[in-house]
Design a protein around this motif. Structure first.
Motif, short mmCIF file in Angstrom:
data_model
loop_
_atom_site.label_atom_id
_atom_site.label_comp_id
_atom_site.label_asym_id
_atom_site.label_seq_id
_atom_site.Cartn_x
_atom_site.Cartn_y
_atom_site.Cartn_z
N ALA A 184 48.70 157.10 -48.47
CA ALA A 184 48.63 157.45 -47.12
C ALA A 184 47.09 157.71 -46.67
CB ALA A 184 49.57 158.51 -46.59
N ALA A 185 46.28 157.68 -47.50
CA ALA A 185 44.93 157.83 -47.21
C ALA A 185 44.03 156.48 -47.36
CB ALA A 185 44.19 158.99 -48.11
N TYR A 186 44.59 155.74 -48.32
CA TYR A 186 44.00 154.32 -48.36
C TYR A 186 44.17 153.54 -47.52
CZ TYR A 186 41.63 155.40 -52.66
OH TYR A 186 40.78 155.88 -53.89
N MET A 203 43.36 164.36 -45.43
CA MET A 203 43.29 163.18 -46.14
C MET A 203 42.84 163.39 -47.55
SD MET A 203 42.07 160.45 -43.23
CE MET A 203 42.36 158.74 -44.38
N TYR A 204 43.38 162.96 -48.57
CA TYR A 204 43.03 162.90 -49.92
C TYR A 204 43.69 162.06 -50.68
CZ TYR A 204 46.11 166.90 -49.27
OH TYR A 204 47.12 167.65 -48.87
N GLU A 222 42.72 172.09 -46.12
CA GLU A 222 41.85 171.83 -45.23
C GLU A 222 40.34 171.55 -45.67
OE1 GLU A 222 43.26 171.38 -42.22
OE2 GLU A 222 41.56 171.24 -40.96
N GLY A 223 40.08 172.55 -46.83
CA GLY A 223 38.66 172.69 -47.36
C GLY A 223 38.51 171.17 -48.10
N LEU A 224 39.71 170.70 -48.75
CA LEU A 224 39.55 169.32 -49.43
C LEU A 224 39.29 168.21 -48.57
CD1 LEU A 224 39.72 168.21 -52.44
CD2 LEU A 224 41.93 167.96 -52.10
N GLY A 225 40.35 168.19 -47.50
CA GLY A 225 40.41 166.73 -46.69
C GLY A 225 40.62 166.97 -45.27
#
Ligand code: HXC
Length: 527
Positions: A184-186, A203-204, A222-225
């Motif tokens: 879903a991110a790619y 997104m990650y 949130e911090g990751l993506g």
């Protein structure tokens, strides 16, 4: 008697018809109701259908395959077969023009993608490409549906393949409205524009749990993506909005600037802003001193129709500005160095950002206007070791490959390789104009004098006086637009106040430009 019988049969038929239509309407209502709106609202998100209402002109959305359901078994799936299978697909109009869309429904299996869900998206993508209309995806899904195993993964493969096939054929816009993991991110990453809504979109490739398990890092979703991370750090998000309403407005605005496909020109629009409006204020906005800062956004706002422009990657690689705007009613892509950020120097991220934008404009027949005020490439081991050579080459490659009309305006500094890269005449711009304040040179006067006259300066009785003299000579001899104008490297030196009028005239003249590249399978751009 015969007649009577016919009447009776007809009545029975009509009754059946009415009953069937009533049954259909009830079914459609059930489909449209979908999963719980309350649960989605409680997450701070709109439902799929509320979103589609905001994207499309009122009442124009037509759904297909709303009745589709999965046929998977195992893990209790056979007992849970909701209509739509977690994705709503269809088309409608945006500002009166056809647009296709698919929207994940987080309320159904977390919007995850199974076989039927993927097949619906594949069909819609094929339709959009055949119809030559933009595709918008509303992403709010948890990636591959775990219960469907490899068939779910293969479903993503089919989306990626279609994203790439449609690339440069129809505009593809991804709106991220929820947690988008893995596939879903790619898919958004393969599209032309990625919108994210602050607070609800992430997104990650692998989520925080996997990150913790593999690297031991503790990090939030949130911090990751989150949207701000992708807006300012990774550059994945093209546009970030505060809420969904604003986001759909922005997407609609963007669509109004894009052609439906690569066979059309972008749509023109009437404007009350006079094409020959003088830009006297530019003399106040841009300091004549080359090392004084100013905000290039103000320059763009002054030149374009009604001061309106649509900026991409506003918070990433802020030393370069990429924006769509209208000039005399026609869409143009503006690439401009930003002296207010790192003095407008070109670095890895700025080169990548501008290269992608040039490619996007070229794919969709959007002319390029390049506003140059650049001190050079950013020096340093960090940049060199991270590959400024190959990243800077991406921008060079994108410009050299672009066949759309290309107009360069050099405002002030234009030094060295960065001058060549910023759509100079030698790499193929159609028309180049320079303001009288312009300094095109291999480097600044101080640097040049220190290198060329180093020995002479060192041996002089008064080295500082000798240095000052050489700097002055270098400036007088080389650092003005007339040196380039004499050699045909700029086509004219212009009064800054005429910039808007000249650009509009130049773009109108070049509108029917036809330039072809040699026949080949495809080029091999630096990566
Ligand atoms: C099936 C899923 C699912 C999934 C979530 N659900 N992820 N169902 N497949 N991948 C279901 C949950 O069981 C739950 O169902 C509902 O969706 C909501 O999920 P929650 O976890 O309750 O929601 P939330 O707490 O908001 O968390 C959302 C989430 C999290 C962050 C997305 O669910 C999550 O991390 N999911 C896994 C993401 C993932 O790893 N996906 C695979 C990526 S690999 P019920 O019935 O209880 O409502 C991939 C490879 C593709 O995509 C190929 C790439 C090259």
């Amino acid at each position: 008697m015969t007649v009577d019988t016919a009447c009776t049969e007809d009545t029975a038929h009509t009754e059946t018809h009415v009953a069937k239509v009533t049954e259909l309407l009830l079914l459609k209502e059930e489909v449209a109701r979908g999963p719980s709106a309350e649960a989605q609202h409680a997450r701070g998100k709109l439902t799929v259908r509320e979103r589609l209402e905001l994207l499309f002109d009122r009442g124009t959305f037509r759904e297909i395959e709303g009745l589709r359901r999965h046929r998977a078994t195992g893990f209790g799936l056979e007992d849970r077969r909701p209509f739509t299978d977690g994705v709503v697909t269809g088309w409608g109009r945006v500002h009166g023009r056809e647009v296709f869309a698919y929207a994940h429904d987080f309320g159904i299996f977390g919007g995850s993608l199974g076989e039927a869900h993927a097949a619906k998206i594949h069909k819609l993508m094929d339709l959009a490409e055949s119809a030559g209309a933009p595709l918008v995806s509303l992403n709010d899904g948890a990636g591959a549906r775990i219960q469907e195993g490899v068939t779910a993964l293969a479903g993503y493969g089919g989306i990626f393949r279609r994203n790439v096939r449609a690339s440069g054929v129809i505009p593809q816009i991804s709106i991220v409205l929820g947690p988008c993991a893995g596939g879903a991110a790619y898919s958004p990453a393969l599209t032309d524009f990625v919108f994210m809504v602050r607070g609800i979109a992430q997104m990650y490739v692998t989520g925080p749990d996997v990150v913790r398990a593999v690297t031991g890092e503790e990090i939030t979703h949130e911090g990751l993506g989150g949207a701000d991370v992708h807006a300012a750090v990774s550059g994945v998000a093209t546009v970030v909005c505060d809420n969904e309403h604003e986001c759909f407005e922005e997407v609609r605005y963007l669509l109004s600037l894009l052609p439906s496909n690569n066979r059309e020109l972008p749509p023109g629009a009437a404007t009350a802003d006079p094409p020959d409006r003088r830009n006297d204020v530019l003399l106040d906005l841009v300091p004549a001193q080359p090392n004084q800062s100013y905000d290039m956004r103000a320059v763009i706002g002054e030149i374009v129709d009604d001061g309106d422009f649509f900026e991409l990657h506003e918070r990433w690689a802020t030393n370069i500005i990429c924006a769509f705007a209208r000039l005399g009613g026609e869409v143009a892509g503006i690439i401009a160095n930003q002296p207010a950020s790192q003095a407008g120097v070109l670095d890895i991220h700025a080169s990548e950002k501008a290269a992608r934008f040039v490619q996007t404009c070229d794919a969709f027949s959007i002319p390029l206007v390049t506003l140059v005020d650049v001190p050079g490439f950013l020096p340093g081991t960090g940049q060199e070791h991270d590959g400024i050579i190959r990243h800077g080459a991406k921008l060079l490659y994108a410009y050299c490959n672009a066949t759309v009309p290309r107009v360069q305006v050099i405002l002030r500094k234009a030094y060295g390789g960065a001058y060549i890269v910023m759509d100079s005449r030698s790499i193929g711009c159609d028309l180049s104009f320079a303001w009288p304040t312009n300094e095109i040179a291999v480097m600044g006067a101080e640097g040049a004098a220190n290198i060329v006259f180093r020995r002479e300066i060192a041996a002089a009785p008064d080295p500082e006086a000798a240095r000052a003299q050489r700097i002055k000579e270098y400036r007088q001899e080389l650092m003005h637009p007339y040196y380039a104008a004499e050699r045909g490297l700029v086509d004219d030196v212009i009064d800054p106040a005429d910039t808007r009028a000249i650009l509009i005239d130049a773009l109108a003249t070049l509108r029917a430009k036809h330039a072809a590249l040699p026949s080949r399978k495809h080029g091999n751009p630096p990566a």
